[in-house]
Design a protein around this motif. Structure first.
Motif, PDB file in Angstrom:
ATOM      1  N   ASP A 201       0.824  -1.205   0.000  1.00  0.00           N
ATOM      2  CA  ASP A 201       0.000   0.000   0.000  1.00  0.00           C
ATOM      3  C   ASP A 201       0.861   1.260   0.000  1.00  0.00           C
ATOM      4  O   ASP A 201       0.526   2.258  -0.653  1.00  0.00           O
ATOM      5  N   TYR A 202       1.966   1.226   0.736  1.00  0.00           N
ATOM      6  CA  TYR A 202       2.859   2.379   0.790  1.00  0.00           C
ATOM      7  C   TYR A 202       3.392   2.721  -0.606  1.00  0.00           C
ATOM      8  O   TYR A 202       3.402   3.883  -1.017  1.00  0.00           O
ATOM      9  N   ILE A 203       3.815   1.708  -1.343  1.00  0.00           N
ATOM     10  CA  ILE A 203       4.349   1.942  -2.686  1.00  0.00           C
ATOM     11  C   ILE A 203       3.287   2.560  -3.588  1.00  0.00           C
ATOM     12  O   ILE A 203       3.538   3.544  -4.298  1.00  0.00           O
ATOM     13  N   LEU A 204       2.074   2.000  -3.553  1.00  0.00           N
ATOM     14  CA  LEU A 204       1.002   2.508  -4.412  1.00  0.00           C
ATOM     15  C   LEU A 204       0.621   3.942  -4.067  1.00  0.00           C
ATOM     16  O   LEU A 204       0.182   4.703  -4.938  1.00  0.00           O
ATOM     17  N   ASN A 205       0.795   4.324  -2.810  1.00  0.00           N
ATOM     18  CA  ASN A 205       0.419   5.671  -2.389  1.00  0.00           C
ATOM     19  C   ASN A 205       1.546   6.688  -2.528  1.00  0.00           C
ATOM     20  O   ASN A 205       1.351   7.871  -2.224  1.00  0.00           O
ATOM     21  N   HIS A 206       2.742   6.246  -2.963  1.00  0.00           N
ATOM     22  CA  HIS A 206       3.883   7.155  -3.095  1.00  0.00           C
ATOM     23  C   HIS A 206       4.578   6.989  -4.445  1.00  0.00           C
ATOM     24  O   HIS A 206       5.794   7.111  -4.551  1.00  0.00           O
ATOM     25  N   LEU A 207       3.804   6.721  -5.481  1.00  0.00           N
ATOM     26  CA  LEU A 207       4.390   6.493  -6.802  1.00  0.00           C
ATOM     27  C   LEU A 207       5.052   7.738  -7.372  1.00  0.00           C
ATOM     28  O   LEU A 207       5.922   7.646  -8.238  1.00  0.00           O
ATOM     29  N   GLU A 208       4.623   8.916  -6.893  1.00  0.00           N
ATOM     30  CA  GLU A 208       5.197  10.157  -7.412  1.00  0.00           C
ATOM     31  C   GLU A 208       6.554  10.477  -6.792  1.00  0.00           C
ATOM     32  O   GLU A 208       7.238  11.406  -7.218  1.00  0.00           O
ATOM     33  N   GLN A 209       6.964   9.694  -5.788  1.00  0.00           N
ATOM     34  CA  GLN A 209       8.219   9.940  -5.088  1.00  0.00           C
ATOM     35  C   GLN A 209       9.250   8.869  -5.442  1.00  0.00           C
ATOM     36  O   GLN A 209       8.892   7.744  -5.797  1.00  0.00           O
ATOM     37  N   PRO A 210      10.542   9.201  -5.324  1.00  0.00           N
ATOM     38  CA  PRO A 210      11.560   8.172  -5.522  1.00  0.00           C
ATOM     39  C   PRO A 210      11.381   7.044  -4.510  1.00  0.00           C
ATOM     40  O   PRO A 210      11.009   7.280  -3.364  1.00  0.00           O
ATOM     41  N   LEU A 211      11.632   5.825  -4.937  1.00  0.00           N
ATOM     42  CA  LEU A 211      11.486   4.679  -4.043  1.00  0.00           C
ATOM     43  C   LEU A 211      12.619   4.691  -3.011  1.00  0.00           C
ATOM     44  O   LEU A 211      13.797   4.767  -3.381  1.00  0.00           O
ATOM     45  N   PRO A 212      12.307   4.620  -1.709  1.00  0.00           N
ATOM     46  CA  PRO A 212      13.376   4.551  -0.705  1.00  0.00           C
ATOM     47  C   PRO A 212      14.237   3.310  -0.906  1.00  0.00           C
ATOM     48  O   PRO A 212      13.818   2.335  -1.544  1.00  0.00           O
TER      49      PRO A 212
END
Length: 301
Positions: A201-212
């Motif tokens: 869920d975190y990935i889907l909600n932060h697609l506009e940001q670089p992946l940690p």
């Protein structure tokens, strides 16, 4: 509220249905102050997504994620009587018919009853206009008796009596066995399931940001780096980075289709530092460029 705003709200509902179909239960529709039927339907879908998410976690299962085999473009060439005279190679694959079952058959045979009235209306309009062009939602019925919702562009060829029907259809990769995705042991495995679901869920909600980095994600989710990588791959059959990369390209594709946002802005909104990087990744994934996606006549690059 004007017609254009209502159409945009309905598009968001289509997008949520699409996200639910691919296993994204974290997508939510923002409520407006209209309190009309569209808002009520949006609230029902938000509630449904939340309930499905809770049920999956309580059952000790990981939320299924359907990865994309491909987005295929289907093209039909019809004559003036709307009989299929030709089609591209993806049509039999998308509709689950043999080629000979499609050739020289009335196109309406493959339209689901829910779309009969829309198709009949479009046939009348196309028969009366030599320059006809329209985009419309149509539901196909496939050879294995399933419904296939699509957005189709219907247009007449210049200097010809032929009619072209185009659509982009998503072919989903089904799981070989649902049993693989059920966690059979109790507390420890269920806890791991919650971590993987939260990461998903975190990935889907932060697609506009670089992946940690994996190290940063491990700290964020209080999990060993190795277990985080291995667990995500075990549950979702892909790596953390590949999932992130696939989902942001998928979202970018939808934004190109459904909005008039300039392509360079869409690239930035989906986590790409430059348009060139976005262009290369998009073309490698879909085998066509962002500018080749049909988005209407008024979109700017």
């Amino acid at each position: 509220m004007d017609t254009q705003q209502n159409q945009q709200r309905i598009k968001v509902i289509y997008q949520m249905l699409f996200e639910l179909a691919t296993g994204n239960l974290s997508f939510r529709i923002i409520k407006t102050d209209q309190n009309d039927e569209v808002d009520k339907l949006s609230e029902m879908l938000n509630t449904l997504a939340g309930q499905m998410h809770d049920i999956i976690l309580r059952s000790g299962s990981v939320n299924p994620h359907y990865s994309y085999q491909n987005l295929v473009q289907t093209t039909f060439i019809l004559d003036d009587n709307f009989i299929i005279r030709n089609f591209n190679t993806h049509v039999p694959e998308a509709l689950y018919y043999e080629s000979e079952e499609l050739f020289q058959v009335d196109f309406g045979k493959f339209i689901a009853p829910q779309s009969f009235s829309i198709w009949n209306q479009k046939k009348k309009e196309a028969s009366l206009d030599d320059n006809y062009h329209s985009t419309v939602p149509l539901i196909f019925i496939t050879g294995n008796n399933k419904l296939l919702p699509t957005f189709c562009t219907i247009s007449r060829l210049r200097y010809s009596d032929k009619i072209i029907v185009n659509s982009i259809t998503t072919i989903l990769q089904e799981f070989l066995s649902d049993a693989k995705y059920v966690i059979k042991t109790a507390t420890e495995k269920q806890s791991e399931t919650v971590i993987m679901q939260n990461l998903y869920d975190y990935i889907l909600n932060h697609l506009e940001q670089p992946l940690p980095t994996i190290k940063e994600l491990a700290v964020l989710f209080d999990c060993n780096e190795y277990k985080l990588k291995l667990g995500f791959r075990e549950f979702f059959k892909t790596s953390i980075y590949n999932f992130y990369h696939e989902e942001r390209l998928k979202r970018a594709h939808l934004m190109i289709q459904q909005t008039k946002i300039p392509l360079k802005e869409i690239a930035i909104m989906n986590g790409f530092n430059t348009y060139l990087n976005f262009y290369k990744a998009f073309k490698k994934r879909f085998e066509y460029t962002p500018s080749e996606v049909d988005r209407g006549p008024s979109a700017d690059v």
